[in-house]
Design a protein around this motif. Structure first.
Motif, mmCIF file in Angstrom:
data_model
loop_
_atom_site.group_PDB
_atom_site.id
_atom_site.type_symbol
_atom_site.label_atom_id
_atom_site.label_comp_id
_atom_site.label_asym_id
_atom_site.label_seq_id
_atom_site.Cartn_x
_atom_site.Cartn_y
_atom_site.Cartn_z
ATOM 1 N N ILE A 106 22.516 -116.826 8.360
ATOM 2 C CA ILE A 106 23.141 -115.536 8.051
ATOM 3 C C ILE A 106 24.599 -115.511 8.496
ATOM 4 N N GLU A 108 28.297 -112.737 8.075
ATOM 5 C CA GLU A 108 28.690 -111.359 7.780
ATOM 6 C C GLU A 108 28.720 -111.125 6.271
ATOM 7 N N LEU A 111 25.188 -110.875 4.925
ATOM 8 C CA LEU A 111 24.625 -109.569 5.278
ATOM 9 C C LEU A 111 25.177 -108.469 4.377
ATOM 10 N N ASP A 112 26.472 -108.513 4.128
ATOM 11 C CA ASP A 112 27.095 -107.506 3.262
ATOM 12 C C ASP A 112 26.474 -107.547 1.866
ATOM 13 N N LYS A 115 22.888 -106.120 1.918
ATOM 14 C CA LYS A 115 22.942 -104.665 2.008
ATOM 15 C C LYS A 115 23.347 -104.056 0.671
ATOM 16 N N TRP A 151 22.116 -111.549 15.020
ATOM 17 C CA TRP A 151 21.923 -110.827 13.765
ATOM 18 C C TRP A 151 20.770 -109.831 13.833
ATOM 19 N N SER A 154 21.553 -106.028 13.271
ATOM 20 C CA SER A 154 21.903 -105.726 11.879
ATOM 21 C C SER A 154 20.673 -105.738 10.987
ATOM 22 N N LEU A 155 19.776 -106.683 11.234
ATOM 23 C CA LEU A 155 18.550 -106.775 10.441
ATOM 24 C C LEU A 155 17.632 -105.590 10.712
#
Length: 370
Positions: A106, A108, A111-112, A115, A151, A154-155
């Motif tokens: 993972i 950033e 992740l973006d 999402k 992470w 965030s998860l």
């Protein structure tokens, strides 16, 4: 409709309990664009045929983030097909995406993207660092926890589900490990037992003690958060309260679920998937224009499995809540056949069901509902 895409057999970890370590030994194959597009087309055709209100696409592997390019291509193509088939799909149709990941790759930007596209993460996490690193190791033999720990917050914000595997080495302190995962903010934990054929009565007895602690922990935390989910305890109780069989509640093989291997071979579920030439339970291939994936001999065999009880389980009071009887995946990977019954799985299910029934009886005696 559930479509599981094995985008790659490659993986950057070498987890000790990985059920693909024998069926995907070389860990080299990746799914071509041709197979990917044919799989999506088949999934939409099946969704329309079954008149399902949703199509769930799960990215699987290996480690699917090694094919981040294929993930983006799939999302784009699936959305395009949804528009093309709009008139044939229900008005309330939903296209949903999930990813089974070990989390170590993972970034950033990834992740973006997850999402943005609302891709639901299913994170492999066995507990705090010491527990997690027992089995989830990198190719060089070192633990993988430090690669995912940053992470986790965030998860959690993305409402990820934690996937925990329980081995004989994880028994001691298992209840504390589950509490730790919940304490990180996860609202959903799905557990799986590593049935390796080596569980002893002593192991089962020790696991029983941990399960009793976990059941009490679950009761306590459910009072604080009614939406909290822990498959270990919750599923066995739900089958009783909902008066449903495990097959009818949690199993979707051939009834709106299909898994595609890297070479395009179609399978009933995730445990079966492999690109090996000698693969069992191959339903057909998505590249075969005249395929009989849902009507061929293997499909008929699975329909037979879904319809009839196993002779060994006749008269068993828990057979409809028991993975040894109800789950084709578990039967296959523990016995080599969907019709097999593993004594190890049977012993586990009897023990766990007894604990869940005791918890349910206590709650009902107090007039409390779940």
């Amino acid at each position: 409709m559930n479509l599981l895409l094995s985008l790659t057999e490659q993986c950057n970890l070498r987890c000790s309990y990985c059920y693909y370590k024998e069926s995907q030994v070389e860990r080299a194959n990746v799914m071509s664009n041709e197979v990917l597009e044919a799989s999506l087309q088949l999934a939409f055709e099946r969704t329309i045929q079954l008149k399902h209100v949703s199509l769930n696409i799960t990215f699987f592997g290996g480690e699917p983030l090694l094919r981040f390019d294929a993930i983006k291509k799939t999302v784009k193509q699936a959305k395009k097909l949804a528009k093309e088939h709009h008139g044939e799909l229900p008005n309330d149709f939903q296209l949903r995406f999930f990813i089974n990941t070990n989390g170590t790759l993972i970034t950033e930007s990834i992740l973006d993207y997850l999402k943005k596209e609302k891709i639901q993460p299913l994170l492999s996490l066995d507990g705090p660092e010491r527990k997690h690193n027992i089995s989830r190791k990198k190719i060089d033999g070192t633990g993988s926890f430090q690669d995912i720990s940053k992470w986790i917050p965030s998860l959690v914000e993305m409402d990820a589900t934690a996937l925990m595997v329980i081995t004989r080495k994880h028994i001691r302190g298992l209840s504390r490990a589950i509490k730790w995962v919940f304490d990180q903010g996860f609202n959903s934990i799905a557990t799986a037992i590593d049935f390796d054929g080596k569980w002893t009565e002593t192991d089962m007895a020790a696991l029983s003690i941990e399960y009793q602690k976990i059941a009490l922990l679950w009761l306590k935390m459910r009072k604080q958060n009614p939406n909290l989910y822990l498959s270990t305890i919750q599923d066995k109780i739900s089958y009783i309260l909902l008066d449903k069989r495990q097959r009818h509640n949690n199993c979707f093989i051939l009834k709106g679920a299909i898994g595609i291997a890297t070479n395009g071979n179609a399978f009933p579920c995730s445990r079966f998937i492999t690109s090996s030439d000698d693969a069992k339970y191959v339903l057909g291939n998505v590249l075969d224009k005249n395929n009989h994936i849902f009507t061929g001999s293997v499909a008929k065999d699975i329909c037979h499995f879904l319809k009839y009880d196993k002779p060994e389980c006749k008269g068993c009071s828990i057979r409809y809540r028991c993975s040894a009887h109800e789950c084709g995946c578990t039967a296959f990977y523990t016995t080599g056949s969907i019709y097999g019954v593993s004594p190890e799985v049977c012993a586990h299910e009897r023990m766990l069901t007894s604990i869940c029934d005791e918890i349910l009886a206590k709650r009902q005696a107090l007039g409390e509902l779940f």
